[in-house]
Design a protein around this motif. Structure first.
Motif, short mmCIF file in Angstrom:
data_model
loop_
_atom_site.label_atom_id
_atom_site.label_comp_id
_atom_site.label_asym_id
_atom_site.label_seq_id
_atom_site.Cartn_x
_atom_site.Cartn_y
_atom_site.Cartn_z
N THR A 148 4.59 7.48 1.45
CA THR A 148 5.08 6.45 2.36
C THR A 148 4.63 5.09 1.86
O THR A 148 3.48 4.91 1.46
N ALA A 149 5.55 4.13 1.88
CA ALA A 149 5.22 2.76 1.44
C ALA A 149 6.32 1.82 1.91
O ALA A 149 7.36 2.24 2.38
N ARG A 150 6.08 0.53 1.73
CA ARG A 150 7.11 -0.47 2.00
C ARG A 150 8.23 -0.32 0.98
O ARG A 150 8.04 0.22 -0.10
N ASP A 151 9.41 -0.81 1.34
CA ASP A 151 10.60 -0.67 0.49
C ASP A 151 10.36 -1.00 -0.97
O ASP A 151 10.64 -0.20 -1.85
N GLU A 152 9.86 -2.20 -1.22
CA GLU A 152 9.72 -2.66 -2.60
C GLU A 152 8.72 -1.83 -3.39
O GLU A 152 8.93 -1.54 -4.57
N VAL A 153 7.65 -1.40 -2.76
CA VAL A 153 6.65 -0.57 -3.44
C VAL A 153 7.22 0.81 -3.71
O VAL A 153 7.10 1.34 -4.83
N LEU A 154 7.86 1.39 -2.72
CA LEU A 154 8.44 2.72 -2.88
C LEU A 154 9.57 2.71 -3.90
O LEU A 154 9.73 3.65 -4.67
N GLU A 155 10.32 1.62 -3.95
CA GLU A 155 11.38 1.50 -4.95
C GLU A 155 10.81 1.59 -6.36
O GLU A 155 11.33 2.30 -7.21
N MET B 299 0.83 -1.17 0.00
CA MET B 299 0.00 0.00 0.00
C MET B 299 0.89 1.24 0.00
O MET B 299 1.91 1.29 0.67
N ILE B 300 0.46 2.24 -0.75
CA ILE B 300 1.18 3.51 -0.82
C ILE B 300 0.26 4.60 -0.28
O ILE B 300 -0.93 4.63 -0.59
N GLU B 301 0.80 5.45 0.58
CA GLU B 301 0.02 6.52 1.19
C GLU B 301 0.63 7.86 0.82
O GLU B 301 1.85 7.98 0.75
N THR B 302 -0.21 8.85 0.60
CA THR B 302 0.27 10.18 0.26
C THR B 302 -0.44 11.22 1.10
O THR B 302 -1.59 11.03 1.51
N LYS B 303 0.26 12.32 1.34
CA LYS B 303 -0.41 13.46 1.96
C LYS B 303 0.40 14.71 1.69
O LYS B 303 1.60 14.66 1.42
N GLU B 304 -0.31 15.81 1.74
CA GLU B 304 0.32 17.11 1.56
C GLU B 304 0.84 17.56 2.92
O GLU B 304 0.14 17.48 3.92
N LYS C 9 9.73 6.89 3.72
CA LYS C 9 8.99 8.07 3.29
C LYS C 9 9.87 8.90 2.37
O LYS C 9 11.04 9.12 2.68
N ILE C 10 9.31 9.32 1.24
CA ILE C 10 9.99 10.29 0.39
C ILE C 10 9.16 11.56 0.40
O ILE C 10 7.95 11.53 0.65
N VAL C 11 9.81 12.66 0.12
CA VAL C 11 9.12 13.94 0.05
C VAL C 11 9.46 14.60 -1.27
O VAL C 11 10.63 14.70 -1.63
N LEU C 12 8.44 15.00 -1.99
CA LEU C 12 8.61 15.73 -3.24
C LEU C 12 8.54 17.22 -2.91
O LEU C 12 7.60 17.66 -2.24
#
Length: 86
Positions: free
Chosen positions: A19-26, A1-6, A56-59
């Motif tokens: 935010t997501a698990r390693d493999e999904v975020l990769e 699952m991938i989660e996003t927020k401002e 977590k990554i931030v754009l």
């Protein structure tokens, strides 16, 4: 699952958190890297793993100021989620 927020950085600038698990975020980072409308200088990887094994990554930057959060979710998150299900 991938989660996003401002969110907002300490500097007061708006950012989009993913935010997501390693493999999904990769896979998500790979899709962002391949996108021609998003310059590498527009996103940063911050933080580390939480107890659930997610990162977590931030754009940030020009991209965030030009693309509303609803549009970000529509153009980047929704297609990514659909592709992950297939």
């Amino acid at each position: 699952m991938i989660e996003t927020k401002e969110e907002w950085l300490i500097s007061g600038k708006k950012c989009y958190a993913v935010t997501a698990r390693d493999e999904v975020l990769e896979h998500f980072v790979d899709s962002l890297s391949a996108c021609r409308c998003l310059a590498p200088s527009d996103w940063r990887i911050i933080g580390g793993k939480d107890p659930a094994g997610r990162i977590k990554i931030v754009l940030t930057g020009h991209f965030v100021s030009q693309v509303p959060f609803s549009e970000f979710r529509k153009k980047f998150i929704r297609p990514f989620k659909i592709n992950q299900k297939t």
